[in-house]
Design a protein around this motif. Structure first.
Motif, PDB file in Angstrom:
ATOM      1  N   PHE A 158       0.692  -1.041  -0.157  1.00 49.25           N
ATOM      2  CA  PHE A 158      -0.025  -0.032  -0.240  1.00 49.25           C
ATOM      3  C   PHE A 158       0.786   1.238  -0.062  1.00 49.25           C
ATOM      4  O   PHE A 158       0.322   2.431   0.209  1.00 49.25           O
ATOM      5  CB  PHE A 158      -1.017   0.216   1.225  1.00 49.25           C
ATOM      6  N   PHE A 159       2.294   1.127  -0.192  1.00 51.07           N
ATOM      7  CA  PHE A 159       2.825   2.474  -0.181  1.00 51.07           C
ATOM      8  C   PHE A 159       4.291   2.145  -1.149  1.00 51.07           C
ATOM      9  O   PHE A 159       4.568   0.954  -1.242  1.00 51.07           O
ATOM     10  CB  PHE A 159       3.208   3.022   0.972  1.00 51.07           C
ATOM     11  N   SER A 211      11.130   3.649   5.007  1.00 53.95           N
ATOM     12  CA  SER A 211       9.671   3.812   4.839  1.00 53.95           C
ATOM     13  C   SER A 211       9.010   3.509   6.074  1.00 53.95           C
ATOM     14  O   SER A 211       9.324   2.482   7.149  1.00 53.95           O
ATOM     15  CB  SER A 211       9.057   2.785   3.945  1.00 53.95           C
ATOM     16  N   GLU A 214       5.669   3.107   6.942  1.00 56.37           N
ATOM     17  CA  GLU A 214       4.348   2.871   7.085  1.00 56.37           C
ATOM     18  C   GLU A 214       4.138   1.324   7.487  1.00 56.37           C
ATOM     19  O   GLU A 214       3.241   0.859   8.065  1.00 56.37           O
ATOM     20  CB  GLU A 214       3.884   2.710   5.553  1.00 56.37           C
ATOM     21  N   ARG A 269       6.901  10.797  -0.796  1.00 58.24           N
ATOM     22  CA  ARG A 269       6.272   9.275  -0.386  1.00 58.24           C
ATOM     23  C   ARG A 269       4.858   9.469  -0.945  1.00 58.24           C
ATOM     24  O   ARG A 269       4.229  10.395  -0.746  1.00 58.24           O
ATOM     25  CB  ARG A 269       6.431   9.573   1.138  1.00 58.24           C
ATOM     26  N   GLN A 270       4.512   8.245  -1.314  1.00 61.10           N
ATOM     27  CA  GLN A 270       3.020   8.145  -1.650  1.00 61.10           C
ATOM     28  C   GLN A 270       2.537   6.780  -1.169  1.00 61.10           C
ATOM     29  O   GLN A 270       3.304   5.646  -1.165  1.00 61.10           O
ATOM     30  CB  GLN A 270       3.039   8.138  -3.303  1.00 61.10           C
ATOM     31  N   ARG A 271       1.432   6.739  -1.036  1.00 62.01           N
ATOM     32  CA  ARG A 271       0.398   5.646  -0.564  1.00 62.01           C
ATOM     33  C   ARG A 271      -0.320   5.090  -1.970  1.00 62.01           C
ATOM     34  O   ARG A 271      -0.506   5.931  -3.012  1.00 62.01           O
ATOM     35  CB  ARG A 271      -0.433   5.793   0.599  1.00 62.01           C
ATOM     36  N   SER A 302       2.859   0.932  12.094  1.00 62.40           N
ATOM     37  CA  SER A 302       3.321   2.193  11.552  1.00 62.40           C
ATOM     38  C   SER A 302       4.052   3.091  12.334  1.00 62.40           C
ATOM     39  O   SER A 302       3.460   3.330  13.757  1.00 62.40           O
ATOM     40  CB  SER A 302       2.274   2.861  10.797  1.00 62.40           C
TER      41      SER A 302
END
Length: 322
Positions: free
Chosen positions: A131-132, A138, A140, A293-295, A254
């Motif tokens: 999901f990321f 990271s 997440e 950063r992106q999900r 997280s």
């Protein structure tokens, strides 16, 4: 090792730094497990006494309820704090546990098999986090967590792990600060373009590179045991030769901020950060990402949304929907 930890023993600390995982025995109670699993067969729509209804080897169920780790499994929450550098670093709201069970049934062919597949030949080797976009730091998915809701014997479908994979994956991510898609693709958010790493000599292929590993561990245990693993732990679903349904969950943990591999005070490194640095063979690493950063929304979300509605209807039909 001079740093003191509040909950983990020196032996547990050293084991994590060496192998990248620890097992918390009796991390939650059998009563808690029974409460959460009491409607599992209704939710599945299967007959626990009729194997012919078990038509799929493995099922990933959606969640109906969630709970704070601190109340569901206090011993595990304590251990997480030591592994991640304190409760203040953990995003507790995004680290809750749910009843999204992963049930491994196996099949008749496996039950009748005279030989078992070597773990390196399993076809499910991967690193979690669909999901990321992945970076070395990271936040997440700061730990891989396996709470055990059914007794798991050897050959009973317990997850296989390859501790040596942490080193391989850490080096790979360190060399790709632009980020790596969960699918194994390089990702450049600024241009929304993907580059296939199969043309890159450094491409990470889990199924290929796992053959460079020599150590494989089958995670077995009893109801209430919890395995806490480094987030870059290479792992695979195992074959269930016993056909005794194996039930686990796989909740992420997280962080509020990304991992930091260049702290001024080395005593402030978390155990996960220390293990990552050890895997890279350095004492410090000034790592910086080069994209945002992106999900993302993985495909499994749509599938599990549909499953959730089906499960709710079954529970309603049995007057079990709360």
């Amino acid at each position: 090792m001079t740093q003191q930890y509040r909950h983990l023993s020196p032996e547990q600390v050293e084991h994590f730094l060496k192998y990248g995982y620890i097992v918390i025995r009796n991390g939650f109670t059998e009563e808690k497990a029974a409460e959460w699993t009491k409607t599992i067969w209704v939710r599945l729509g299967l007959n626990p006494n009729d194997k012919s209804t078990w038509t799929r080897d493995r099922i990933h169920m959606p969640w109906h309820r969630r709970e704070r780790v601190a109340t569901f499994a206090p011993k595990v929450w304590d251990a997480m704090q030591d592994l991640l550098g304190g409760a203040e670093r953990i995003n507790e709201d995004e680290s809750r546990w749910g009843d999204s069970f992963i049930v491994n049934f196996g099949n008749k062919a496996l039950e009748d098999a005279t030989e078992r597949i070597h773990p390196r030949d399993l076809d499910n080797w991967h690193v979690d986090g669909d999901f990321f976009v992945h970076y070395l730091d990271s936040p997440e998915q700061a730990l891989l967590v396996i709470p055990i809701f059914s007794n798991i014997k050897p050959g009973g479908g317990g997850t296989y792990i390859a501790p040596e994979g942490i080193q391989m994956i850490a080096h790979y991510l360190a060399s790709h600060p632009e980020g790596v898609m969960p699918t194994g693709l390089s990702f450049t958010p600024s241009t929304t373009t993907c580059t296939d790493f199969k043309n890159d000599p450094g491409y990470w292929s889990h199924l290929k590179e796992v053959h460079n590993c020599t150590q494989f561990v089958e995670t077995v245990g009893e109801i209430g045991d919890v395995v806490l693993l480094h987030p870059l732990m290479l792992h695979s679903a195992a074959k269930n030769y016993l056909r005794q349904p194996r039930v686990i969950t796989n909740p992420p943990v997280s962080l509020k901020e990304p991992f930091n591999f260049s702290r001024e005070n080395e005593e402030e490194y978390s155990l996960v950060e220390k293990k990552t640095l050890r895997a890279l063979g350095v004492d410090k690493l000034d790592f910086h990402i080069t994209t945002e950063r992106q999900r993302m929304i993985p495909k499994r979300v749509d599938i599990q949304t549909k499953l959730l509605e089906e499960e709710k209807q079954r529970l309603k039909d049995h007057d079990l929907l709360v």
